[in-house]
Design a protein around this motif. Structure first.
Motif, PDB file in Angstrom:
ATOM      1  N   SER A 170       0.828  -1.207   0.000  1.00  0.00           N
ATOM      2  CA  SER A 170       0.000   0.000   0.000  1.00  0.00           C
ATOM      3  C   SER A 170       0.862   1.256   0.000  1.00  0.00           C
ATOM      4  O   SER A 170       0.529   2.255  -0.647  1.00  0.00           O
ATOM      5  CB  SER A 170      -0.930  -0.006   1.218  1.00  0.00           C
ATOM      6  N   ILE A 171       1.977   1.214   0.709  1.00  0.00           N
ATOM      7  CA  ILE A 171       2.921   2.333   0.688  1.00  0.00           C
ATOM      8  C   ILE A 171       3.511   2.500  -0.715  1.00  0.00           C
ATOM      9  O   ILE A 171       3.686   3.620  -1.205  1.00  0.00           O
ATOM     10  CB  ILE A 171       4.021   2.114   1.738  1.00  0.00           C
ATOM     11  N   MET A 172       3.797   1.378  -1.365  1.00  0.00           N
ATOM     12  CA  MET A 172       4.299   1.443  -2.736  1.00  0.00           C
ATOM     13  C   MET A 172       3.263   2.064  -3.673  1.00  0.00           C
ATOM     14  O   MET A 172       3.611   2.811  -4.595  1.00  0.00           O
ATOM     15  CB  MET A 172       4.661   0.041  -3.235  1.00  0.00           C
ATOM     16  N   GLN A 173       1.987   1.794  -3.417  1.00  0.00           N
ATOM     17  CA  GLN A 173       0.935   2.386  -4.239  1.00  0.00           C
ATOM     18  C   GLN A 173       0.944   3.910  -4.126  1.00  0.00           C
ATOM     19  O   GLN A 173       0.725   4.613  -5.111  1.00  0.00           O
ATOM     20  CB  GLN A 173      -0.435   1.855  -3.819  1.00  0.00           C
ATOM     21  N   LEU A 174       1.191   4.418  -2.936  1.00  0.00           N
ATOM     22  CA  LEU A 174       1.271   5.871  -2.760  1.00  0.00           C
ATOM     23  C   LEU A 174       2.440   6.440  -3.550  1.00  0.00           C
ATOM     24  O   LEU A 174       2.309   7.482  -4.225  1.00  0.00           O
ATOM     25  CB  LEU A 174       1.408   6.213  -1.277  1.00  0.00           C
ATOM     26  N   LYS A 175       3.570   5.768  -3.519  1.00  0.00           N
ATOM     27  CA  LYS A 175       4.722   6.263  -4.274  1.00  0.00           C
ATOM     28  C   LYS A 175       4.503   6.135  -5.782  1.00  0.00           C
ATOM     29  O   LYS A 175       5.014   6.952  -6.557  1.00  0.00           O
ATOM     30  CB  LYS A 175       5.991   5.509  -3.840  1.00  0.00           C
ATOM     31  N   ASN A 176       3.741   5.139  -6.190  1.00  0.00           N
ATOM     32  CA  ASN A 176       3.468   4.972  -7.624  1.00  0.00           C
ATOM     33  C   ASN A 176       2.624   6.099  -8.193  1.00  0.00           C
ATOM     34  O   ASN A 176       2.622   6.318  -9.412  1.00  0.00           O
ATOM     35  CB  ASN A 176       2.762   3.632  -7.880  1.00  0.00           C
TER      36      ASN A 176
END
Length: 264
Positions: A199-205
């Protein structure tokens, strides 16, 4: 009452410590920016001017809010896709598992930036459906996140000892009852850390959405930089903004992971 107060004290101290860590980290990041800005100004003659950001504060705030809202929507939809796909991957029917596995591998083995461009430009040509930039980005990141969430869900479920499944079947439980009463409650504890990480990676994406002119934080920064010719100040602010948002979430995720590991 005394017991409740004594129990609440460590929690309040922990929250205060997390808040203090965030403030110190942001202050340190700002000090580094000021230091290197001053050094580069002295060597290259560049005059840093962060005051220009205040004039465009409404655009920056709207871009940040759009980024956060977009992240929440894509994470929620991606989780729904991941749960359905992950449970489907547990089927023994190859006509179900083969297409699901193909979907997962396609999205996991291609860059998300390429996927965004393909969904916006190629998908309408193939399907005849006109997609706005926001719709194409939402569909892409939802399916991209769902592919990773799917494997997390599947891995969490198959990590449970097979003896518990056999015991549930011996008690006459259906497959749905096994999932709801035995497998999912235990698997969820193992899923929490990787789910939070993804989910954190989704924010960075979301920083990639600017290639489709979606009005997220990075795109608004690019627009302002074009108007002001101050790209260094804008991109520095954007980096600090992402850091300010992600650091508390990362700390909270670590605390949740620690709590889940203690319960396990």
């Amino acid at each position: 009452m005394e017991y409740a107060e004594s129990q609440g004290t460590p929690r309040s101290h922990s929250r205060l410590g997390m808040a203090l860590m965030v403030v110190l980290a942001l202050a340190g990041a700002w000090a580094l920016v000021k230091h290197f800005a001053g050094a580069s100004a002295a060597s290259a003659g560049y005059d840093w001017d962060f005051a220009v950001l205040w004039k465009y504060r409404s655009l920056l705030i709207s871009g940040l809010l759009y980024t956060l809202l977009f992240t929440v929507v894509c994470v929620v939809l991606g989780l729904l896709v991941g749960v359905v796909t992950g449970l489907g991957r547990l089927s023994t029917n190859p006509y179900i598992t083969a297409p699901l596995r193909a979907y997962i591998e396609v999205f996991r083995c291609t860059p998300v930036l390429v996927q965004l461009v393909w969904f916006y430009y190629a998908l309408p040509v193939l399907t005849g459906l006109e997609l706005s930039a926001a719709a194409a980005a939402t569909l892409c990141l939802t399916l991209y996140g769902g592919a990773f969430y799917s494997e997390i869900v599947r891995g969490g479920i198959i990590s449970i000892e097979s003896g518990q499944t056999e015991a549930g079947k011996a008690l006459g439980m259906t497959r749905l009852q096994l999932l709801r009463r035995i497998l999912l409650p235990q698997a969820f504890k193992k899923m929490v850390p990787p789910l939070m990480s993804q989910s954190i990676m989704q924010l960075k994406n979301t920083s990639l959405l600017s290639v489709l002119a979606v009005p997220d934080l990075l795109y608004q920064g690019q627009v302002i930089a074009h108007d002001t010719y101050r790209p260094l100040e804008l991109y520095t602010f954007i980096a600090i903004a992402y850091f300010a948002v992600l650091l508390p979430i990362t700390i909270w995720a670590k605390r949740m992971e620690y709590g889940v590991s203690k319960e396990a």
